[in-house]
Design a protein around this motif. Structure first.
Motif, PDB file in Angstrom:
ATOM      1  N   TRP A  34      45.247 -45.027  11.940  1.00 25.30           N
ATOM      2  CA  TRP A  34      44.394 -46.176  12.270  1.00 25.30           C
ATOM      3  C   TRP A  34      43.139 -45.706  13.007  1.00 25.30           C
ATOM      4  O   TRP A  34      42.041 -46.178  12.770  1.00 25.30           O
ATOM      5  N   ASN A  35      43.311 -44.726  13.903  1.00 24.03           N
ATOM      6  CA  ASN A  35      42.186 -44.161  14.676  1.00 24.03           C
ATOM      7  C   ASN A  35      41.315 -43.210  13.871  1.00 24.03           C
ATOM      8  O   ASN A  35      40.371 -42.641  14.411  1.00 24.03           O
ATOM      9  N   GLU A  36      41.702 -42.978  12.629  1.00 24.57           N
ATOM     10  CA  GLU A  36      40.991 -42.031  11.767  1.00 24.57           C
ATOM     11  C   GLU A  36      41.086 -40.596  12.271  1.00 24.57           C
ATOM     12  O   GLU A  36      40.201 -39.784  11.999  1.00 24.57           O
ATOM     13  N   SER A  37      42.135 -40.279  13.046  1.00 23.45           N
ATOM     14  CA  SER A  37      42.339 -38.901  13.508  1.00 23.45           C
ATOM     15  C   SER A  37      43.052 -38.074  12.447  1.00 23.45           C
ATOM     16  O   SER A  37      43.010 -36.845  12.480  1.00 23.45           O
ATOM     17  N   VAL A  38      43.741 -38.755  11.550  1.00 24.40           N
ATOM     18  CA  VAL A  38      44.513 -38.046  10.519  1.00 24.40           C
ATOM     19  C   VAL A  38      44.368 -38.744   9.174  1.00 24.40           C
ATOM     20  O   VAL A  38      43.916 -39.888   9.095  1.00 24.40           O
ATOM     21  N   ARG A  39      44.754 -38.011   8.135  1.00 24.41           N
ATOM     22  CA  ARG A  39      44.943 -38.605   6.812  1.00 24.41           C
ATOM     23  C   ARG A  39      46.405 -38.395   6.442  1.00 24.41           C
ATOM     24  O   ARG A  39      47.001 -37.395   6.840  1.00 24.41           O
ATOM     25  N   VAL A  40      46.935 -39.303   5.662  1.00 24.06           N
ATOM     26  CA  VAL A  40      48.282 -39.100   5.145  1.00 24.06           C
ATOM     27  C   VAL A  40      48.188 -38.187   3.926  1.00 24.06           C
ATOM     28  O   VAL A  40      47.269 -38.319   3.122  1.00 24.06           O
ATOM     29  N   VAL A  41      49.131 -37.242   3.841  1.00 25.34           N
ATOM     30  CA  VAL A  41      49.192 -36.363   2.679  1.00 25.34           C
ATOM     31  C   VAL A  41      50.304 -36.862   1.771  1.00 25.34           C
ATOM     32  O   VAL A  41      51.437 -37.044   2.229  1.00 25.34           O
ATOM     33  N   ASP A  42      49.994 -37.090   0.524  1.00 25.61           N
ATOM     34  CA  ASP A  42      51.055 -37.395  -0.429  1.00 25.61           C
ATOM     35  C   ASP A  42      51.663 -36.069  -0.855  1.00 25.61           C
ATOM     36  O   ASP A  42      50.991 -35.244  -1.475  1.00 25.61           O
ATOM     37  N   PRO A  43      52.931 -35.825  -0.516  1.00 24.58           N
ATOM     38  CA  PRO A  43      53.515 -34.510  -0.800  1.00 24.58           C
ATOM     39  C   PRO A  43      53.648 -34.233  -2.292  1.00 24.58           C
ATOM     40  O   PRO A  43      53.823 -33.086  -2.694  1.00 24.58           O
ATOM     41  N   ASP A  44      53.571 -35.274  -3.117  1.00 31.21           N
ATOM     42  CA  ASP A  44      53.706 -35.058  -4.563  1.00 31.21           C
ATOM     43  C   ASP A  44      52.450 -34.432  -5.160  1.00 31.21           C
ATOM     44  O   ASP A  44      52.524 -33.465  -5.904  1.00 31.21           O
ATOM     45  N   ASP A  45      51.299 -34.981  -4.816  1.00 31.02           N
ATOM     46  CA  ASP A  45      50.066 -34.472  -5.440  1.00 31.02           C
ATOM     47  C   ASP A  45      49.015 -34.034  -4.409  1.00 31.02           C
ATOM     48  O   ASP A  45      47.886 -33.732  -4.765  1.00 31.02           O
ATOM     49  N   TYR A  46      49.392 -34.019  -3.141  1.00 31.54           N
ATOM     50  CA  TYR A  46      48.514 -33.574  -2.042  1.00 31.54           C
ATOM     51  C   TYR A  46      47.272 -34.454  -1.890  1.00 31.54           C
ATOM     52  O   TYR A  46      46.312 -34.062  -1.244  1.00 31.54           O
ATOM     53  N   GLN A  47      47.308 -35.599  -2.464  1.00 29.26           N
ATOM     54  CA  GLN A  47      46.186 -36.519  -2.299  1.00 29.26           C
ATOM     55  C   GLN A  47      46.165 -37.025  -0.850  1.00 29.26           C
ATOM     56  O   GLN A  47      47.210 -37.158  -0.218  1.00 29.26           O
ATOM     57  N   LEU A  48      44.967 -37.268  -0.340  1.00 32.01           N
ATOM     58  CA  LEU A  48      44.819 -37.722   1.047  1.00 32.01           C
ATOM     59  C   LEU A  48      44.487 -39.205   1.090  1.00 32.01           C
ATOM     60  O   LEU A  48      43.750 -39.711   0.237  1.00 32.01           O
ATOM     61  N   TYR A  49      45.031 -39.859   2.095  1.00 30.53           N
ATOM     62  CA  TYR A  49      44.791 -41.291   2.243  1.00 30.53           C
ATOM     63  C   TYR A  49      44.328 -41.600   3.650  1.00 30.53           C
ATOM     64  O   TYR A  49      44.915 -41.105   4.618  1.00 30.53           O
ATOM     65  N   ASP A  50      43.309 -42.426   3.774  1.00 31.30           N
ATOM     66  CA  ASP A  50      42.967 -42.955   5.091  1.00 31.30           C
ATOM     67  C   ASP A  50      43.722 -44.276   5.261  1.00 31.30           C
ATOM     68  O   ASP A  50      44.486 -44.692   4.380  1.00 31.30           O
ATOM     69  N   TRP A  51      43.507 -44.931   6.385  1.00 33.58           N
ATOM     70  CA  TRP A  51      44.271 -46.149   6.661  1.00 33.58           C
ATOM     71  C   TRP A  51      44.094 -47.186   5.548  1.00 33.58           C
ATOM     72  O   TRP A  51      45.056 -47.768   5.072  1.00 33.58           O
TER      73      TRP A  51
END
Ligand SMILES: [Zn+2]
Length: 198
Positions: free
Chosen positions: A33-50
């Protein structure tokens, strides 16, 4: 389901994709939420913001978090956006971690009599104002504990082998028993088995 999911562990990677910590899902979502991290999808390494993460619907059978209007997917791996935003890990002060720090060894005589024969001793006794903290608690065998009784090591003429302190290792190592399948892509076997206390 909600509280269980929020307490699940999330692997934290630094910008070089090296594992640096384990955070709860609750903390991971705050960081997202704070934009300190992105989520990594372990399947395809795609990154997601909030924004993009919260738009994803949970997959069937997957844990999720029920928010006000939507169901959120549970992140298993997150990657830090900036170097200086590493969440500060602290080893929790617990009986289990005292045993681990002191290597199941009496800190007075150096014996390893086994868990049943070891007790957590307050170096400065509680009756004399000693606190329950990393720098005042050590493992002691029952014999040494009895010998020391309600006295300081000096009074009991018993020598402490080394001054106790907060361990340097991070919770990720202390919690190595928590194992999430998708983490294996980011952690090698050696990483799990190597003792990293310094
Ligand atoms: Zn002892």
């Amino acid at each position: 389901m909600v509280s269980n999911s929020l307490h699940r562990p999330t692997l934290v990677l630094n910008r070089n994709w090296q594992p640096v910590n384990v955070a709860t899902v609750a903390r991971a979502l705050v960081l997202l939420w704070n934009e300190s991290v992105r989520v990594v999808d372990p399947d395809d390494y795609q990154l997601y913001d909030w924004q993009s993460w919260s738009r994803l619907a949970p997959r069937a059978g997957e844990p999720f978090i029920r928010a006000v209007r939507q169901r959120l997917r549970v992140p298993e791996v997150i990657v830090l956006v900036e170097y200086d935003r590493v969440p500060n890990p602290a080893v929790s002060f617990s009986r289990r971690n005292i045993f681990k720090r002191d290597h199941w060894t009496c800190q007075y005589c150096g014996r390893q009599p086994g868990g049943d024969e070891l007790t957590v001793d307050h170096v400065m006794p509680r009756s004399k104002g000693g606190v329950s903290a990393w720098n005042n608690c050590v493992l002691a065998c029952l014999d040494c504990n009895k010998r020391k009784a309600d006295r300081t090591p000096e009074q009991a003429r018993i020598k402490l082998r080394r001054a106790p302190a907060r361990p340097a290792w991070k919770p990720i190592y202390a919690r190595a028993f928590v194992r999430i399948e998708s983490w294996s892509k980011f952690l090698s076997e050696a990483y799990w088995s190597v003792e990293l206390e310094t």
